[in-house]
Scaffold this motif. Structure first.
Motif, PDB file in Angstrom:
ATOM      1  N   GLN A   1      -6.291   1.893  10.027  1.00  0.00           N
ATOM      2  CA  GLN A   1      -7.230   0.954   8.740  1.00  0.00           C
ATOM      3  C   GLN A   1      -7.456  -0.537   8.211  1.00  0.00           C
ATOM      4  OE1 GLN A   1      -8.840   3.656   5.747  1.00  0.00           O
ATOM      5  NE2 GLN A   1      -6.752   4.842   5.902  1.00  0.00           N
TER       6      GLN A   1
ATOM      7  N   LYS B   1      -9.346  -4.004   0.547  1.00  0.00           N
ATOM      8  CA  LYS B   1      -8.861  -3.462  -1.015  1.00  0.00           C
ATOM      9  C   LYS B   1      -9.621  -2.276  -1.125  1.00  0.00           C
ATOM     10  CE  LYS B   1     -10.395  -3.721  -5.688  1.00  0.00           C
ATOM     11  NZ  LYS B   1     -11.680  -5.125  -6.546  1.00  0.00           N
ATOM     12  N   GLN B   2     -11.156  -1.843  -0.391  1.00  0.00           N
ATOM     13  CA  GLN B   2     -11.743  -0.922  -0.624  1.00  0.00           C
ATOM     14  C   GLN B   2     -10.739   0.512  -0.354  1.00  0.00           C
ATOM     15  OE1 GLN B   2     -15.279  -1.370   0.869  1.00  0.00           O
ATOM     16  NE2 GLN B   2     -15.920  -3.404  -0.758  1.00  0.00           N
ATOM     17  N   ILE B   3      -9.836   0.459   0.810  1.00  0.00           N
ATOM     18  CA  ILE B   3      -9.340   1.116   1.914  1.00  0.00           C
ATOM     19  C   ILE B   3      -8.117   1.940   0.660  1.00  0.00           C
ATOM     20  CG2 ILE B   3      -7.675   1.684   3.590  1.00  0.00           C
ATOM     21  CD1 ILE B   3      -7.841  -1.224   4.885  1.00  0.00           C
ATOM     22  N   SER B   4      -8.691   3.280   0.472  1.00  0.00           N
ATOM     23  CA  SER B   4      -7.467   4.149  -0.522  1.00  0.00           C
ATOM     24  C   SER B   4      -6.332   4.118  -0.104  1.00  0.00           C
ATOM     25  CB  SER B   4      -7.947   5.871   0.149  1.00  0.00           C
ATOM     26  OG  SER B   4      -7.251   6.225  -0.506  1.00  0.00           O
ATOM     27  N   GLY B   5      -5.424   3.746  -1.071  1.00  0.00           N
ATOM     28  CA  GLY B   5      -4.284   3.677  -0.965  1.00  0.00           C
ATOM     29  C   GLY B   5      -3.052   2.217  -0.731  1.00  0.00           C
TER      30      GLY B   5
ATOM     31  N   HIS C   1       0.867  -1.238  -0.321  1.00  0.00           N
ATOM     32  CA  HIS C   1       0.267  -0.102   0.309  1.00  0.00           C
ATOM     33  C   HIS C   1       0.530   1.517  -0.376  1.00  0.00           C
ATOM     34  CE1 HIS C   1       1.239   0.179   4.591  1.00  0.00           C
ATOM     35  NE2 HIS C   1       1.039  -0.823   3.731  1.00  0.00           N
ATOM     36  N   LYS C   2       0.512   2.730  -0.391  1.00  0.00           N
ATOM     37  CA  LYS C   2       0.820   4.340  -0.004  1.00  0.00           C
ATOM     38  C   LYS C   2       1.593   3.986   0.898  1.00  0.00           C
ATOM     39  CE  LYS C   2       0.702   5.139  -4.743  1.00  0.00           C
ATOM     40  NZ  LYS C   2      -0.528   6.677  -4.793  1.00  0.00           N
TER      41      LYS C   2
END
Length: 399
Positions: A341, A388-392, A332-333
Motif C-alpha cells: 500500500q 497517513k490514510q493507510i490503515s495501520g 506501522h502495524k
C-alpha cells in the motif's frame, strides 16, 4: 496517528545534564539545543522520570544516555510512533572496572578494614600497635584460582569475563541469548555453562549482567541459593529487583552467601549482614557519561537526518545507506500488504523506487523507501497525507 515533515532546523531538548561532548554533535547547521522548547524533535535524557511527561506531535525520538529505560514510557512511545534509543556498551568499561574492583576489595575485606582503621582516629601513637593487633580480623582470600560465574554475556558481562581470566580466575558463563558480535569478543577460555543451575553450583563468585524482566525478577532466591556453594559471593550491578531481598538477608545470616555486593542499596540492604552497598556508581565516571552522551547524540542525529535506526528498544534496527535521494519512512502495524500500500501510494505520483527496506519487531514494522526522483515540494504533503490514510500507519515523514 500523525504525519511529520522534517523541519529545516531540528530542535533537541535535554531533561538532564548531558555531557558537552555529546551535545557538540548538534553544533552544526540544521540543529538547535533548546531546553525550553515545548515540542522538540528529540529529547536526550538520563535518569529523569518521563512517565508523566506529555509528548508533542513533533517528537520523533527519545535517547537515553545509558542502558536502562525504566524511566521512559516505552509502550506509550511506541503507540505514538516515537523511537526510543539507549546506549548499550557505552558504559561497559566503567561497570567492568567497578565489578572487578569490588570483587577483589570484598574478598580482602578491604571495606571493613578501612572503616575500622578510620575509627582509630584519636589513638595517637598507639595506632600502629592497634593495627598490627587488629588486622587479623580482616584476613581475606585471594581470587586467583577461584571460579567466577558470569550471568549475561553482553557488553559488560563479556568484558568482566575476559578480564577475570587475566586475573587468573576460572570463568564460567551463561547466556542463552548471546549475540554473534559478543561471541566473537568473548575469550574462548570462558567455559560455557549449559544451564544456569550448573553455573550456580560451580561458582565461588557470581556476577549478574541481565535486564530486569518477568523471568529474571527475583532470580536470586532461597531455591537458587540452595544450589550454590557455601560462602558464595554475589555481585549485582544490574538491577536490585533481581534479588529476593528477604531470602538474601537469610542467606547472609546463615552463611550460605558470604557477601552481597550491590550497586542498588535500600533500607533492606543496609540492614543485611555482610552486604556491601555501593551508591550506584556503576556508570559514574566522566568517561562513561561522555561515551553515553556521544552515542545517544549520534543515534538521534542519524535518525533525524536519514531515518536509520540503531540501538532502539522499541523500533526495529534498520539501516539503508543514505545517498541523498528523497526518502519516505513509515512506522506501522506489522500486518499484510502494508508495504504494498505504501509503494502504491508512491507510484500514484509517478515516482520510481530506487531502494527500500522493511523490518518488523513484534506488532510493528518500519519501512524506508528511497525515491529515484526529486519529489516536488507540492507533492510532499499530498504524498504524506495519502500514506497517513493507510490503515495501520502510525507515523510517516519524508526526508
Amino acid at each position: 496517528m500523525s504525519t511529520i515533515t522534517l523541519e529545516k532546523v531540528k530542535t533537541i531538548k535535554t531533561l538532564n545534564s548531558i555531557a558537552e561532548r555529546g551535545l557538540k554533535i548538534f553544533n552544526k547547521d540544521g540543529f538547535k539545543i533548546d531546553n525550553d522548547h515545548e515540542n522538540p524533535d528529540a529529547i536526550l535524557v538520563r535518569s529523569f522520570n518521563m512517565h508523566s511527561t506529555e509528548f508533542g506531535a513533533n517528537l520523533k525520538a527519545i535517547a537515553r544516555a545509558g542502558a536502562g529505560v525504566n524511566n521512559i514510557p516505552v509502550d506509550r512511545c511506541t503507540e505514538q510512533g516515537i523511537v526510543v534509543f539507549n546506549t548499550p556498551g557505552a558504559n561497559a568499561n566503567a561497570v567492568k572496572e567497578l565489578v572487578l574492583t569490588t570483587l577483589i576489595a570484598s574478598s580482602r575485606n578491604l571495606f571493613d578494614g578501612v572503616a575500622w582503621t578510620t575509627s582509630l582516629q584519636g589513638e595517637g601513637d598507639q595506632i600502629p600497635k592497634l593495627v598490627e593487633a587488629g588486622k587479623k580480623q580482616f584476613v581475606g582470600k585471594e581470587i586467583k584460582g577461584k571460579t567466577l560465574g558470569v550471568i549475561g554475556l553482553g557488553a559488560i558481562g563479556a568484558l568482566v569475563a575476559n578480564h577475570a581470566l587475566d586475573l587468573d580466575m576460572d570463568v564460567i558463563g551463561f547466556d542463552p541469548f548471546i549475540s554473534v558480535d559478543t561471541a566473537w569478543n568473548l575469550s574462548r577460555n570462558v567455559q560455557r555453562a549449559m544451564t544456569i543451575e550448573q553455573l550456580f553450583a560451580e561458582s565461588d563468585y557470581i556476577t549478574v549482567h541481565v535486564p530486569l524482566t518477568g523471568d529474571t525478577k527475583g532470580m536470586f532466591n532461597e531455591a537458587t541459593f540452595s544450589i550454590m556453594k557455601p560462602d558464595v559471593y554475589i555481585l549485582n550491578f544490574s538491577r536490585g529487583e533481581l534479588v529476593n531481598e528477604s531470602d538474601m538477608a537469610t542467606a547472609l545470616e546463615n552463611g550460605k552467601v558470604g557477601k552481597y555486593i550491590t550497586d542498588f542499596p535500600n533500607e533492606n540492604v543496609l540492614k543485611m549482614k555482610n552486604a556491601v552497598p555501593i551508591p550506584h556508581l556503576g556508570a559514574s565516571t566522566q568517561e562513561s557519561e561522555e561515551n553515553c552522551a556521544i552515542m545517544a547524540a549520534r543515534q538521534v542525529k542519524e535518525f533525524l537526518e536519514t531515518g536509520n535506526i540503531k540501538n532502539s528498544v522499541n523500533f526495529p534496527n534498520v539501516s539503508l545507506p543514505y545517498t541523498g535521494k528523497q526518502r519516505v519512512v513509515a512506522f506501522h502495524k506489522n500486518v499484510p500488504n502494508m508495504v504494498g500500500q505504501i509503494t502504491s501510494a508512491i507510484s500514484s505520483y509517478d515516482l520510481n523506487i530506487a531502494d527500500m527496506v522493511n523490518k518488523s519487531r513484534g506488532e510493528y514494522a518500519y519501512t524506508m523507501i528511497d525515491i529515484d526522483d526529486k519529489v516536488n515540494g507540492d507533492v510532499i504533503p499530498a504524498l504524506e497525507s495519502k500514506i497517513k490514510q493507510i490503515s495501520g500507519i502510525v507515523i510517516t515523514r519524508i526526508i
